[in-house]
Design a protein around this motif. Structure first.
Motif, PDB file in Angstrom:
ATOM      1  N   ASN A 122     -81.901  39.707 -35.361  1.00  0.00           N
ATOM      2  CA  ASN A 122     -80.846  38.808 -34.903  1.00  0.00           C
ATOM      3  C   ASN A 122     -79.551  39.593 -34.735  1.00  0.00           C
ATOM      4  O   ASN A 122     -79.039  40.179 -35.695  1.00  0.00           O
ATOM      5  N   THR A 123     -79.029  39.609 -33.535  1.00  0.00           N
ATOM      6  CA  THR A 123     -77.774  40.324 -33.258  1.00  0.00           C
ATOM      7  C   THR A 123     -76.605  39.358 -33.101  1.00  0.00           C
ATOM      8  O   THR A 123     -75.509  39.782 -32.761  1.00  0.00           O
ATOM      9  N   GLU A 124     -76.840  38.089 -33.378  1.00  0.00           N
ATOM     10  CA  GLU A 124     -75.786  37.086 -33.211  1.00  0.00           C
ATOM     11  C   GLU A 124     -75.190  36.688 -34.557  1.00  0.00           C
ATOM     12  O   GLU A 124     -75.040  35.512 -34.874  1.00  0.00           O
ATOM     13  N   GLY A 129     -73.685  42.519 -34.402  1.00  0.00           N
ATOM     14  CA  GLY A 129     -73.425  42.455 -32.967  1.00  0.00           C
ATOM     15  C   GLY A 129     -73.523  43.782 -32.236  1.00  0.00           C
ATOM     16  O   GLY A 129     -73.743  43.805 -31.029  1.00  0.00           O
ATOM     17  N   THR A 221     -66.122  41.521 -34.619  1.00  0.00           N
ATOM     18  CA  THR A 221     -66.024  40.077 -34.837  1.00  0.00           C
ATOM     19  C   THR A 221     -64.598  39.667 -35.146  1.00  0.00           C
ATOM     20  O   THR A 221     -64.082  38.682 -34.604  1.00  0.00           O
TER      21      THR A 221
END
Length: 225
Positions: A122-124, A129, A221
């Motif tokens: 998962n890169t979210e 990210g 982020t």
């Protein structure tokens, strides 16, 4: 002004210095947070590092969960503060209820210390990210209570909601359910994982610099808020 990322020190923390170094490698300011002080000093994110907080008495992470600093972290995390728990930090996040499930003694009942391949699922999240979906990264791991367990319904929910962040590849070292090495909160701001990205930020001193992406990710982020 650079992002300010707090790194907590508990009695028994081992990797707080390494986590602070990783923050500085990502061109952010590392801010020391003390376990007995509820003041988060206005930081933009928090890292709960590895080690044996309070000697891991009773159960890994269970005493640290009640530290004054964690009261503030729990409240801030529920408002969206990015939080990363590494190894003992992952255990603390589970004990604090910020992440589901629990960490138990490794299958085989032995302490594990090895370089471990992980797949980024998962890169979210606030901390992943910078990675490509499915990227395989090499980081050290060292634990004895590193086996992630949860009710089947919780595992099904984590899989259905794409909340597994990293998964073990080339063998499951500790018996974790579904080969889970790390998970995220529903909003993706809180991440916990057992392996140590802060020990893989420089190819000269680690098996790779693959872990540095987590620290750059949270800076991205924060800058893009």
């Amino acid at each position: 002004m650079s992002a300010r990322i707090g790194v907590i020190t508990f009695p028994g923390s081992l990797d707080d210095g390494d986590a602070a170094r990783a923050v500085r490698y990502a061109d952010a300011e590392a801010v020391s947070l003390w376990h007995a002080d509820a003041d988060l000093k206005g930081v933009d994110a928090v890292i709960i590092p590895g080690g044996f907080s309070y000697g891991d008495y009773l159960r890994a992470g269970v005493i640290a969960r009640f530290a004054p600093v964690m009261t503030s972290v729990i409240e801030a995390a529920r408002r969206g503060l990015p939080v990363l728990g590494i190894c003992n930090g992952f255990q603390i996040l589970c004990e604090a209820g910020l992440l589901p499930g629990a960490m138990v003694r490794n299958a085989g009942l032995h302490f594990i210390c090895r370089d471990q391949w992980l797949r980024v699922e998962n890169t979210e999240t606030a901390w992943t990210g910078r990675y490509e979906q499915g990227a395989e990264i090499l980081v050290p791991m060292k634990n004895i209570d590193g086996c992630y367990v949860a009710e089947q319904s919780t595992l099904d929910e984590l899989e259905a909601e794409n909340r597994v962040v990293v998964r073990y590849v080339d063998g499951n070292p500790n018996g974790s359910r579904n080969d889970i090495a790390g998970i995220r909160s529903e909003n993706g701001r809180v991440v916990g994982l057992m392996p140590h990205p802060e020990h893989a930020i420089d190819a000269l001193t680690g098996p790779s610099d693959d872990g540095l992406g987590m620290f750059y990710s949270v800076v991205d982020t924060l800058v893009n808020v």
